[in-house]
Design a protein around this motif. Structure first.
Motif, PDB file in Angstrom:
ATOM      1  N   PRO A 505       0.693  -1.389   0.024  1.00  0.00           N
ATOM      2  CA  PRO A 505      -0.050  -0.089   0.071  1.00  0.00           C
ATOM      3  C   PRO A 505       0.965   1.321  -0.116  1.00  0.00           C
ATOM      4  N   LYS A 506       2.043   1.278   0.615  1.00  0.00           N
ATOM      5  CA  LYS A 506       2.984   2.332   0.217  1.00  0.00           C
ATOM      6  C   LYS A 506       3.497   2.694  -0.821  1.00  0.00           C
ATOM      7  N   THR A 507       3.398   1.851  -1.896  1.00  0.00           N
ATOM      8  CA  THR A 507       4.107   2.186  -2.984  1.00  0.00           C
ATOM      9  C   THR A 507       2.891   1.867  -4.465  1.00  0.00           C
ATOM     10  N   SER A 508       1.569   1.890  -3.984  1.00  0.00           N
ATOM     11  CA  SER A 508       0.601   1.464  -5.004  1.00  0.00           C
ATOM     12  C   SER A 508      -0.770   2.108  -4.491  1.00  0.00           C
ATOM     13  N   VAL A 509      -1.870   2.079  -5.338  1.00  0.00           N
ATOM     14  CA  VAL A 509      -3.030   2.640  -5.015  1.00  0.00           C
ATOM     15  C   VAL A 509      -3.961   1.589  -4.925  1.00  0.00           C
ATOM     16  N   VAL A 510      -3.774   0.629  -5.814  1.00  0.00           N
ATOM     17  CA  VAL A 510      -4.929  -0.694  -5.598  1.00  0.00           C
ATOM     18  C   VAL A 510      -4.012  -1.755  -5.433  1.00  0.00           C
ATOM     19  N   ASN A 511      -4.916  -2.913  -4.891  1.00  0.00           N
ATOM     20  CA  ASN A 511      -4.093  -4.205  -4.898  1.00  0.00           C
ATOM     21  C   ASN A 511      -4.153  -5.065  -6.310  1.00  0.00           C
ATOM     22  N   ARG A 512      -3.880  -6.057  -6.156  1.00  0.00           N
ATOM     23  CA  ARG A 512      -3.935  -6.799  -7.359  1.00  0.00           C
ATOM     24  C   ARG A 512      -5.331  -7.160  -7.944  1.00  0.00           C
ATOM     25  N   TYR A 513      -6.308  -7.132  -7.132  1.00  0.00           N
ATOM     26  CA  TYR A 513      -7.591  -7.104  -7.545  1.00  0.00           C
ATOM     27  C   TYR A 513      -8.326  -5.787  -7.955  1.00  0.00           C
ATOM     28  N   CYS A 514      -7.708  -4.832  -8.082  1.00  0.00           N
ATOM     29  CA  CYS A 514      -8.000  -3.404  -8.266  1.00  0.00           C
ATOM     30  C   CYS A 514      -8.811  -2.906  -7.256  1.00  0.00           C
ATOM     31  N   GLN A 515      -8.568  -3.236  -6.021  1.00  0.00           N
ATOM     32  CA  GLN A 515      -9.450  -2.588  -4.837  1.00  0.00           C
ATOM     33  C   GLN A 515      -8.447  -1.564  -4.298  1.00  0.00           C
ATOM     34  N   VAL A 516      -8.886  -0.437  -4.037  1.00  0.00           N
ATOM     35  CA  VAL A 516      -8.321   0.680  -3.256  1.00  0.00           C
ATOM     36  C   VAL A 516      -7.686   0.114  -2.122  1.00  0.00           C
ATOM     37  N   HIS A 517      -6.424   0.326  -1.750  1.00  0.00           N
ATOM     38  CA  HIS A 517      -5.813  -0.149  -0.671  1.00  0.00           C
ATOM     39  C   HIS A 517      -6.658  -0.116   0.638  1.00  0.00           C
ATOM     40  N   GLU A 518      -6.971   1.042   0.968  1.00  0.00           N
ATOM     41  CA  GLU A 518      -7.690   1.458   2.228  1.00  0.00           C
ATOM     42  C   GLU A 518      -9.064   1.296   2.224  1.00  0.00           C
ATOM     43  N   ILE A 519      -9.655   1.353   1.075  1.00  0.00           N
ATOM     44  CA  ILE A 519     -11.058   1.251   0.960  1.00  0.00           C
ATOM     45  C   ILE A 519     -11.562  -0.034   0.295  1.00  0.00           C
ATOM     46  N   ASP A 520     -12.131  -1.077   1.068  1.00  0.00           N
ATOM     47  CA  ASP A 520     -12.254  -2.159   0.416  1.00  0.00           C
ATOM     48  C   ASP A 520     -13.609  -2.326  -0.418  1.00  0.00           C
ATOM     49  N   ASN A 521     -14.504  -1.378  -0.587  1.00  0.00           N
ATOM     50  CA  ASN A 521     -15.583  -1.458  -1.575  1.00  0.00           C
ATOM     51  C   ASN A 521     -15.399  -0.312  -2.614  1.00  0.00           C
ATOM     52  N   LEU A 522     -13.901   0.170  -2.813  1.00  0.00           N
ATOM     53  CA  LEU A 522     -13.773   1.220  -4.077  1.00  0.00           C
ATOM     54  C   LEU A 522     -12.720   0.302  -4.793  1.00  0.00           C
ATOM     55  N   PHE A 523     -13.171   0.237  -6.286  1.00  0.00           N
ATOM     56  CA  PHE A 523     -12.364  -0.170  -7.216  1.00  0.00           C
ATOM     57  C   PHE A 523     -11.953   0.539  -8.334  1.00  0.00           C
ATOM     58  N   VAL A 524     -10.542   0.490  -8.865  1.00  0.00           N
ATOM     59  CA  VAL A 524     -10.109   1.125 -10.073  1.00  0.00           C
ATOM     60  C   VAL A 524     -10.030   0.257 -11.045  1.00  0.00           C
ATOM     61  N   ILE A 525     -10.889   0.009 -12.277  1.00  0.00           N
ATOM     62  CA  ILE A 525     -10.650  -0.783 -13.107  1.00  0.00           C
ATOM     63  C   ILE A 525     -10.578  -0.012 -14.477  1.00  0.00           C
ATOM     64  N   ASP A 526      -9.355   0.228 -14.955  1.00  0.00           N
ATOM     65  CA  ASP A 526      -9.223   0.721 -16.208  1.00  0.00           C
ATOM     66  C   ASP A 526      -7.524   0.635 -16.313  1.00  0.00           C
ATOM     67  N   GLY A 527      -6.920   1.458 -17.381  1.00  0.00           N
ATOM     68  CA  GLY A 527      -5.661   1.654 -17.746  1.00  0.00           C
ATOM     69  C   GLY A 527      -4.867   2.184 -16.382  1.00  0.00           C
ATOM     70  N   SER A 528      -5.660   2.989 -15.703  1.00  0.00           N
ATOM     71  CA  SER A 528      -4.871   3.697 -14.638  1.00  0.00           C
ATOM     72  C   SER A 528      -4.003   2.806 -13.858  1.00  0.00           C
ATOM     73  N   VAL A 529      -4.600   1.445 -13.440  1.00  0.00           N
ATOM     74  CA  VAL A 529      -3.703   0.599 -12.667  1.00  0.00           C
ATOM     75  C   VAL A 529      -2.531  -0.205 -13.202  1.00  0.00           C
ATOM     76  N   HIS A 530      -2.465   0.032 -14.553  1.00  0.00           N
ATOM     77  CA  HIS A 530      -1.237  -0.575 -15.049  1.00  0.00           C
ATOM     78  C   HIS A 530       0.140  -0.355 -14.480  1.00  0.00           C
ATOM     79  N   VAL A 531       0.762  -1.116 -14.130  1.00  0.00           N
ATOM     80  CA  VAL A 531       2.275  -0.801 -13.625  1.00  0.00           C
ATOM     81  C   VAL A 531       3.168  -0.319 -14.688  1.00  0.00           C
ATOM     82  N   THR A 532       3.255  -0.798 -15.750  1.00  0.00           N
ATOM     83  CA  THR A 532       4.019  -0.455 -16.813  1.00  0.00           C
ATOM     84  C   THR A 532       2.901  -0.702 -18.282  1.00  0.00           C
TER      85      THR A 532
END
Lengths: 563, 160
Positions: A505-532
């Motif tokens: 969580p210190k070096t990313s925004v969402v986990n591997r399931y695109c769930q925002v680290h600190e809010i378990d019912n908030l997801f980001v699902i688009d190109g934003s999550v691409h690491v590279t």
């Protein structure tokens, strides 16, 4: 729908049905999420700030489309209501129009970029998910591995290819990652450029093949095949042969009866409660009335700029810096692709007017290039409409006058372009913020874009351009010139990276399931999550990841909440 | 009646009925249009194929200045005035009245001068749009540039 759109202001939630999920953005990611959740029985509201266009909106206007927008964007966003602030390399901020340079536009409409894209359907390669492990750290870059691997995405790449529809034949691509099923549709018949470039690539020891495209080559999904016109990338397909979310998954989502698509709805913020959970969104409807939609979970699928903007604009006492932004990673690593390559003039007339034009590609230079951390796919370019070709002439041809006209007349029908998207080295300093002083039409602080391109990205681009030039020379080009990348952040239609996926969580925004680290019912699902972002067009990866994240979400769904 | 003639006829009709100026232009004055045509004739000259003037590039720009390029009205008004001022200072004559060779010399100076360069660059871009772009916007009259390039319009299918 009636209750949410009725004349009564629904600020208190009165009269508005609470739904299981609200999805913000009906593009490549959001369209798929809406369909997957709706088919699983969740009630879904799909909010889209743009309109729903159809094949009749093609228009074939070569000055007003999503690629050449000198007379405006055909499919949004509109210039009047949607400014942004762009900061140049000298730190000067200026307000930019949606159709103007520096805006990093992606279409705002049902289908998002998939309505008007060129529709290349690339799977990233295995090493694209392991850039840090493969190449080691790159100074000045936040280059990192994805928390997931190609194998995790493979079944979902397949699902995207078969459910949305992909034609092509990558069997000649010896570098491709393993696939279980072939593509569902054969490639379009080769055009002249394919016939010229294929033997040349083979003589060079390269491995050319038919580009996979989200485009019907034969009837598929209830729609007819491509009629091979020249108005492809940047336009809605006149015969509906391009496969986007607007003509595949979104109609399926609506057909379930569980999905309510609301167009021309601009989301202002995500609401959270005192426990730090998302409770819904506030948006302005098509009549600019502020509406409130309660939901058990919120999915943000607005593309890298607008998704980051929405998270950053959703401030509350618990989240003073915006949602998911405790460690200041939202909006960071803003990236896209610069296209580098070369143009060539052939000894004779080769223009065959057979769209889409782009037909042949090589992946020989995506990885394993000496001294480089990555590379680029190279492909011949879509048909250059006459006005587009004006901007592609060699640097020594005058920009106007008789010599310019002579060049256009003599060489328009003899030109080939080969280019590709350069694998980017992500930069922490390339970022999306919200501007404290500039609001949009609805009074919402606009996105502020700033940052530079990593010098190594420019090196990789120069390498790819040299290879493209060599390919054209081998194909018999009598004159060639290169197209190189300049400094400054990219973004645009391939925008990515601003809500990085990661385990820490210190070096990313969402986990591997695109769930925002600190809010378990908030997801980001688009190109934003691409690491590279690979050395490829990112859309099929956005789609595959949307299927994967939705799958996980549905499996963990417990009636009114997600575990 | 083709599209262009229809529009010209419509303009003429409205001019009569409104008893307004006889100018065929929506934004430009007659003098401005004359200067601009003289400039555009160098940006895309006429040869065996039509040039900018014949293809209606000034019609395109004039029309855009009343809609999508409305924010650029001031830049055009000042930019055209600057060209005529340069011409008057150097030769005592309006730009459109100079011989072609002198016009070209003057334009090359205007292109390089930091004060006039931004307008000239913009004008070149707009001239290219008007000449090579879609006829629906007022330029590329009778698809002149597409004919020159050999781009079929409407496109023919089934020739693969």
């Amino acid at each position: 729908m009636e209750d949410a759109r009725g004349g009564v202001t629904a600020l208190a939630g009165a009269g508005v049905k609470r739904v299981n999920a609200v999805v913000v953005g009906a593009g490549a990611g959001g369209g798929i999420v809406a369909k997957e959740l709706a088919e699983a029985g969740l009630s879904v509201v799909l909010l889209e700030r743009g309109k729903w266009y159809s094949a009749f909106d093609c228009r074939k206007d070569d000055l007003r489309n999503q690629r050449t927008s000198v007379l405006g964007n055909a499919f949004g966003p509109d210039d009047e209501r949607n400014p942004r602030v762009a900061v140049d390399l000298k730190g000067r901020a200026r307000v930019v129009r949606a159709s103007g340079p520096g805006y990093s536009n992606n279409a705002a409409c049902v289908g998002g970029g998939t309505l008007s894209y060129g529709a290349m359907a690339w799977r990233y390669m295995e090493r694209d998910f392991r850039m840090r492990s493969t190449y080691g750290p790159v100074a000045g870059s936040t280059l990192e591995d994805w928390p997931i691997s190609y194998d995790d995405l493979e079944p979902y790449y397949e699902k995207a290819e078969w459910e949305i529809g992909v034609s092509g034949d990558d069997s000649g691509n010896v570098f491709r990652a393993p696939r279980r099923k072939p593509l569902p549709m054969p490639p379009l018949a080769p055009n002249r450029e394919f016939e010229i470039l294929q033997p040349a690539a083979k003589r060079l020891g390269l491995h050319p093949f038919h580009i996979p495209m989200l485009r019907n080559s034969v009837p598929y999904g209830g729609r007819g095949p491509c009629m091979r016109c020249r108005w492809c990338v940047g336009f809605a397909c006149e015969v509906n042969a391009k496969c986007g979310t607007q003509n595949t998954v979104i109609p399926k989502a609506l057909a379930t009866g569980n999905c309510d698509l609301r167009t021309e709805c601009m989301t202002r913020q995500i609401l959270t409660d005192e426990r730090g959970r998302a409770t819904g969104v506030e948006y302005f409807d098509a009549h600019d009335r502020l509406q409130h939609q309660d939901a058990d979970l919120v999915v943000v699928s607005s593309a890298a700029v607008e998704s980051a903007r929405l998270l950053l604009n959703s401030k509350s006492p618990l989240f003073p810096n915006g949602l998911g932004n405790r460690y200041d990673w939202v909006g960071r690593n803003f990236q896209g692709h610069s296209y580098t390559g070369a143009f060539g003039i052939m000894p004779e007339d080769i223009y065959d007017d057979l769209g889409p034009g782009a037909s042949i590609a090589i992946c020989d230079y995506n990885h394993g290039n000496p001294g480089l951390a990555g590379g680029a796919m190279l492909a011949n370019e879509f048909i250059r409409l006459p006005y587009q070709f004006v901007g592609m002439l060699p640097p020594d041809v005058p920009r106007w006058g008789q010599a310019h006209k002579n060049f256009m007349r003599s060489f328009y029908r003899r030109a080939i372009a080969v280019q590709g998207p350069t694998q980017e080295m992500p930069m922490f300093s390339a970022r999306v913020e919200v501007d404290p002083a500039v609001p949009d039409y609805w009074g919402i602080p606009v996105a502020r874009l700033s940052g530079d391109k990593h010098p190594h990205t420019i090196e990789i681009g120069a390498f790819a351009a040299a290879k493209a030039e060599a390919w054209l020379k081998e194909a018999g080009a009598v004159r060639t010139w290169k197209k190189l990348a300049g400094p400054g952040f990219t973004g645009g239609q391939h925008q990515a990276g601003t809500c990085r996926m990661g385990d820490d969580p210190k070096t990313s925004v969402v986990n591997r399931y695109c769930q925002v680290h600190e809010i378990d019912n908030l997801f980001v699902i688009d190109g934003s999550v691409h690491v590279t972002n690979g050395g490829f067009n990112p859309v099929l990866t956005i789609m595959a990841n949307a299927y994967r994240a939705s799958d996980h979400l549905v499996k963990g769904w417990k009636g009114t909440r997600y575990r | 009646m083709d599209r262009r003639k229809f529009i010209v006829a419509g303009l003429a009709g409205s001019a009569v009925s409104c008893a307004r100026s006889k100018s065929p232009w929506r934004f430009f004055s007659m003098t401005e249009a004359r200067t601009l045509e003289a400039v555009c004739a160098h940006i895309i000259p006429r040869d065996q194929d039509p040039g900018a003037v014949e293809a209606g590039v000034v019609v395109f720009i004039d029309r855009q200045l009343t809609c999508f390029y409305k924010p650029l009205q001031k830049a055009y008004r000042q930019g055209i005035a600057a060209i005529d001022r340069e011409s008057a200072n150097a030769t005592g004559r309006a730009f459109a009245d100079l011989p072609a060779a002198s016009q070209l010399d003057l334009l090359r100076r205007i292109e390089l001068h930091p004060e006039t360069k931004p307008f000239f660059d913009m004008l070149v871009a707009h001239a290219m749009q008007g000449f090579y772009g879609d006829p629906r916007h007022g330029g590329n009259h009778e698809r002149a540039s597409w004919k020159m390039l050999g781009v079929a319009s409407p496109p023919l299918r089934g020739r693969a």
